[in-house]
Design a protein around this motif. Structure first.
Motif, PDB file in Angstrom:
ATOM      1  N   HIS A 586       0.838  -1.203   0.000  1.00  0.00           N
ATOM      2  CA  HIS A 586       0.000   0.000   0.000  1.00  0.00           C
ATOM      3  C   HIS A 586       0.878   1.262   0.000  1.00  0.00           C
ATOM      4  O   HIS A 586       0.610   2.215  -0.738  1.00  0.00           O
ATOM      5  CB  HIS A 586      -0.905  -0.031   1.239  1.00  0.00           C
ATOM      6  CG  HIS A 586      -1.641   1.230   1.489  1.00  0.00           C
ATOM      7  ND1 HIS A 586      -2.701   1.636   0.709  1.00  0.00           N
ATOM      8  CD2 HIS A 586      -1.454   2.209   2.430  1.00  0.00           C
ATOM      9  CE1 HIS A 586      -3.150   2.799   1.150  1.00  0.00           C
ATOM     10  NE2 HIS A 586      -2.407   3.168   2.194  1.00  0.00           N
ATOM     11  N   LEU A 587       1.939   1.248   0.808  1.00  0.00           N
ATOM     12  CA  LEU A 587       2.801   2.434   0.903  1.00  0.00           C
ATOM     13  C   LEU A 587       3.530   2.692  -0.420  1.00  0.00           C
ATOM     14  O   LEU A 587       3.724   3.841  -0.816  1.00  0.00           O
ATOM     15  CB  LEU A 587       3.809   2.256   2.050  1.00  0.00           C
ATOM     16  CG  LEU A 587       3.185   2.197   3.452  1.00  0.00           C
ATOM     17  CD1 LEU A 587       4.232   1.870   4.509  1.00  0.00           C
ATOM     18  CD2 LEU A 587       2.484   3.524   3.797  1.00  0.00           C
ATOM     19  N   ALA A 589       2.327   1.717  -3.408  1.00  0.00           N
ATOM     20  CA  ALA A 589       1.293   2.089  -4.383  1.00  0.00           C
ATOM     21  C   ALA A 589       0.852   3.540  -4.208  1.00  0.00           C
ATOM     22  O   ALA A 589       0.476   4.207  -5.174  1.00  0.00           O
ATOM     23  CB  ALA A 589       0.092   1.161  -4.241  1.00  0.00           C
ATOM     24  N   THR A 590       0.891   4.044  -2.959  1.00  0.00           N
ATOM     25  CA  THR A 590       0.446   5.420  -2.717  1.00  0.00           C
ATOM     26  C   THR A 590       1.610   6.412  -2.747  1.00  0.00           C
ATOM     27  O   THR A 590       1.459   7.569  -2.369  1.00  0.00           O
ATOM     28  CB  THR A 590      -0.272   5.521  -1.362  1.00  0.00           C
ATOM     29  OG1 THR A 590       0.570   4.934  -0.345  1.00  0.00           O
ATOM     30  CG2 THR A 590      -1.599   4.793  -1.385  1.00  0.00           C
ATOM     31  N   GLY A 591       2.758   5.941  -3.158  1.00  0.00           N
ATOM     32  CA  GLY A 591       3.904   6.837  -3.343  1.00  0.00           C
ATOM     33  C   GLY A 591       4.617   7.216  -2.064  1.00  0.00           C
ATOM     34  O   GLY A 591       5.497   8.091  -2.068  1.00  0.00           O
ATOM     35  N   LYS A 592       4.271   6.583  -0.951  1.00  0.00           N
ATOM     36  CA  LYS A 592       4.948   6.942   0.305  1.00  0.00           C
ATOM     37  C   LYS A 592       6.315   6.271   0.403  1.00  0.00           C
ATOM     38  O   LYS A 592       7.167   6.671   1.194  1.00  0.00           O
ATOM     39  CB  LYS A 592       4.072   6.536   1.494  1.00  0.00           C
ATOM     40  CG  LYS A 592       2.718   7.247   1.466  1.00  0.00           C
ATOM     41  CD  LYS A 592       2.246   7.600   2.861  1.00  0.00           C
ATOM     42  CE  LYS A 592       1.036   8.502   2.847  1.00  0.00           C
ATOM     43  NZ  LYS A 592      -0.221   7.809   2.688  1.00  0.00           N
ATOM     44  N   THR A 594       9.367   4.830  -2.291  1.00  0.00           N
ATOM     45  CA  THR A 594       9.735   4.787  -3.700  1.00  0.00           C
ATOM     46  C   THR A 594      10.976   3.925  -3.909  1.00  0.00           C
ATOM     47  O   THR A 594      12.081   4.310  -3.509  1.00  0.00           O
ATOM     48  CB  THR A 594      10.029   6.214  -4.225  1.00  0.00           C
ATOM     49  OG1 THR A 594       8.946   7.056  -3.842  1.00  0.00           O
ATOM     50  CG2 THR A 594      10.194   6.220  -5.732  1.00  0.00           C
TER      51      THR A 594
END
Ligand code: SF4
Ligand code: SF4
Length: 732
Positions: A586-587, A589-592, A594
């Protein structure tokens, strides 16, 4: 009615009367045996979901179709059995008169067309199934067969009956064509017309062929009625209730996985604060102490051996086969049934319940069966050998594969519960683990005040619950994650990534104890409840005032993830639990987070049983790896639902593996055969087992076993020191 029709009618009526009488007797006997089991009131909940799941699983063949051709062939045979039963019924009209047929629908062209199509597909299907059974016969040279231990004559018998019934369906129609009594056009029934073209114009052919078809069908009914343990035939009827009454019907697959059933007595969950071994049943010591659903499970087994073919114990030369275990319990239950139905049985203090007069008429075989210990060696005359019972890793591959939803793991753990709690009989090396759990709250016996040692050297603070209020996730570290060197690296990697992503999290630190998974899987429900109640209290306090959606926990160990998420609810602990790979996916996928530098060298992924099969988390770890590695993930042949256990589940981590090939070595050979340099895992026990396997093969320098989180950390923070392969801390 001619003389031939008089004979065929009498024959059909006589054999049908005998078959029906025997079938009614057999059904009553099976119902009586199944009713000997303990109550299971929870099986009557949610009837709509149950009916829906039963229809989807049977009509859609959702389990069987995973087996490709054999699933499709079985579907046609099943549909053929249902639809073509109408043609057996029609044969009763045909023995009476040569132009007889089913009233009303028997004259519809659509009926002729549908039965023609299903007849042909059923024929193809049964020939495929026969070929598969022959190709996989246990006596074939070389290779292991899923049919090893199955009663082969029964399978052949059922298949030949189906084949002959289908053939005679076309022969009857052929005689109708040849004698000009057939009313369906060629376009709807081309095969029947083709058969008719080669048959003679014999006026009585229809009645004679119909009588033969009825005799074949009734012979089948007589044989299965005289063999009530012939699951390969009876599953045609029993599969429906067995699937209907499965636990968690809303779960489409693996419904017998995830949470274990609580320990019950008289159908009620046991609370150890009140339980009394002289009044309450602790686990299963006698076959009648399984629930009625357990006895229905045993009766339904088709002997297909799909469970056996996937079992890590069986595949590495251990004596455990989930199929043979179920068959042993079935045969024992039915052989002991006359004694139990006469009033026999032992009470909880071991005293015989029946009077001598009640048992006087029993035959010696039933009495001898009643004397057999459920768990015992061959010398002791046991039904299940202790080596069979203790070989299970509770991996769930058997439950996952079983087409009729038999719940093997529950039955195995129920038998373990009695052995551990009442007999204190279990592999001695596991005793240290249980003592450590009772005295130190973790299986290794590590001092509780070293639970937070993994945080030392991190370049950020890891807050404890109580020091901060606004944490989003409670990071459940787990005993391995806190005390075991390899797992500590994963703990550090996860904490570093959460910190990097700005996730507010906190740990319990010294407030955490073992989730209780190893105690529960070995059968020590008492220790499990003790640990679980303590943890539920601690967690409820940590989340005080929060609604369930905000009681979020992230765990790195799939065993903790499963226990906290699926089992603590049984003790009043309702939490939203995620595995770290789900949160990391999730992190990313949400760009948190990289990933900046792909990890190369080839990566394969081993699905932990308690993450994958037990909880259906297959995608998240693959998504994380897909973002963090160069190129594509290399899958092992056995992956996802069919993943192969590492050998550590079911508390096997704390038992010696003395029989057969080591399971972890088998799995490591499969991983190494992919050519990958990195074996990614999502479980501290898998990490230990597979690392040991790689080192045992002398490949420690070429192949590295690391957690998915460590792979991601290497990609997100390539500049960060990652530590050595075994013990150096990440970020330390
Ligand atoms: S749970 Fe796994 S090890 Fe146990 S019987 Fe089933 S397949 Fe075999
Ligand atoms: S998969 Fe199910 S039906 Fe088939 S042998 Fe195993 S327990 Fe029996």
């Amino acid at each position: 009615m001619g003389s031939v029709q008089i004979v065929t009618t009498i024959l059909a009526a006589a054999i049908t009367a005998v078959a029906v009488w025997l079938a009614v007797r057999a059904v009553l006997k099976m119902v009586a045996v199944i009713r000997l089991g303990q109550p299971a009131p929870e099986r009557f909940s949610d009837k709509v979901a149950r009916a829906r799941t039963m229809l989807v699983e049977t009509a859609g063949h959702t389990r069987m179709l995973k087996w490709g051709v054999v699933g499709a062939a079985h579907w046609f045979v099943m549909v053929g059995f249902v639809v073509l039963s109408l043609l057996v019924l029609e044969a009763y009209f045909e023995v009476v008169t040569t132009d007889g047929g089913l009233p009303i629908i028997g004259h519809w062209t659509i009926f002729g067309l549908v039965t023609e199509i299903i007849g042909v597909l059923g024929l193809v299907g049964i020939l495929v199934l026969m070929a598969i059974r022959l190709r996989n016969r246990p006596t074939r040279p070389g290779g292991r067969s899923r049919f090893t231990g199955s009663t082969m004559w029964q399978g052949y018998f059922v298949e030949w009956i189906v084949l002959l019934v289908l053939i005679f369906g076309f022969v009857i129609r052929g005689f109708k064509v040849a004698t000009d009594h057939f009313e369906f056009p060629f376009w709807a029934t081309p095969v029947s017309h083709a058969v008719g073209a080669v048959l003679p114009d014999w006026a009585d052919g229809v009645s004679v062929a119909a009588a033969i078809k009825i005799i074949i069908s009734m012979t089948w009914l007589i044989v299965i009625s005289l063999n009530v343990t012939m699951g390969v035939a009876w599953h045609r009827f029993l599969a429906f209730p067995n699937i209907f009454f499965k636990r968690e019907p809303a779960k489409p697959a693996g419904s017998g996985l995830g949470a274990l059933r609580p320990m019950t007595s008289q159908g009620k969950p046991l609370d150890f604060e009140e339980a009394d071994p002289e009044k309450d049943q602790f686990g299963v010591a006698h076959v009648e102490q399984f629930s009625w659903k357990g006895l229905l499970d045993f009766s339904t087994c088709t002997e297909c051996g799909r469970c056996q073919s996937q079992c890590p114990a069986w595949n590495t030369g251990k004596p455990l086969s989930p199929k043979l275990l179920v068959l042993s319990l079935r045969d024992h239950a039915y052989a002991k049934a006359p004694y139990l139905l006469a009033g026999g049985g032992k009470d909880l203090t071991g005293e015989e319940k029946a009077t001598q007069a009640q048992l006087a008429h029993l035959d010696v075989l039933a009495l001898a069966e009643a004397d057999k210990p459920l768990i015992g060696t061959a010398e002791e005359g046991g039904v299940i050998d202790p080596d069979v019972l203790w070989s299970c890793t509770t991996c769930g591959a058997c439950v996952e594969q079983c087409p009729v939803d038999i719940e093997h793991v529950d039955h195995i753990v129920d038998m373990r519960r009695y052995q551990v709690l009442i007999e204190s009989s279990f592999p001695s090396e596991a005793g240290v683990m249980l003592r450590n759990l009772e005295n130190k709250g973790n299986p290794w016996g590590a001092p509780q005040n070293t639970r937070e040692d993994w945080t030392k050297g991190l370049d950020f603070e890891v807050p404890r619950v109580g020091e901060v209020d606004d944490f989003e996730y409670l990071f459940w570290v787990g005993c391995a994650g806190a005390f075991e060197d390899r797992a500590k690296k994963t703990t550090r990697a996860v904490a570093t990534l959460l910190n990097e992503a700005g996730v507010k999290f906190a740990i319990l630190g010294e407030g955490e104890t073992c989730s209780g998974d190893p105690a529960r899987r070995i059968g020590n429900e008492f220790v499990f409840q003790m640990l679980a109640q303590q943890n539920v209290e601690t967690l409820n306090e940590a989340f005080d005032g929060r609604e369930k959606a905000k009681r979020k926990i992230v765990a790195t160990c799939p065993h903790c993830f499963n226990t906290l998420g699926n089992e603590y609810g049984q003790l009043g602990g309702e939490f939203e639990v995620v595995h770290h790979t789900q949160l990391l996916a999730h992190l990313v996928a949400t760009g948190k987070l990289t990933p900046v530098q792909p990890v190369d060298g080839g990566v394969t992924y081993h699905d932990p049983c308690y993450l994958g099969r037990h909880n259906r988390v297959f995608a998240a770890p693959r998504e994380v790896l897909g973002d963090a590695i160069a190129g594509d993930l290399t899958e092992m042949p056995r992956n996802s639902e069919r993943s192969f256990c590492c050998g550590a589940g079911g508390a096997r981590m704390w038992m010696e593996e003395k029989i057969g090939k080591r399971i972890n070595v088998d799995r490591v050979e499969e991983a190494m055969a992919t050519g990958a340099k990195t074996v990614a895992v999502g479980c501290p026990f898998c990490s230990t087992m597979l690392s040991d396997g790689v080192n045992g093969k002398g490949a420690g320098e070429q192949v590295e076993v690391i957690d998915v989180a460590t792979v991601l950390l290497r990609s997100v923070k390539p500049e960060q020191p990652q530590g050595g392969k075994e013990t150096a801390p990440i970020g330390g």
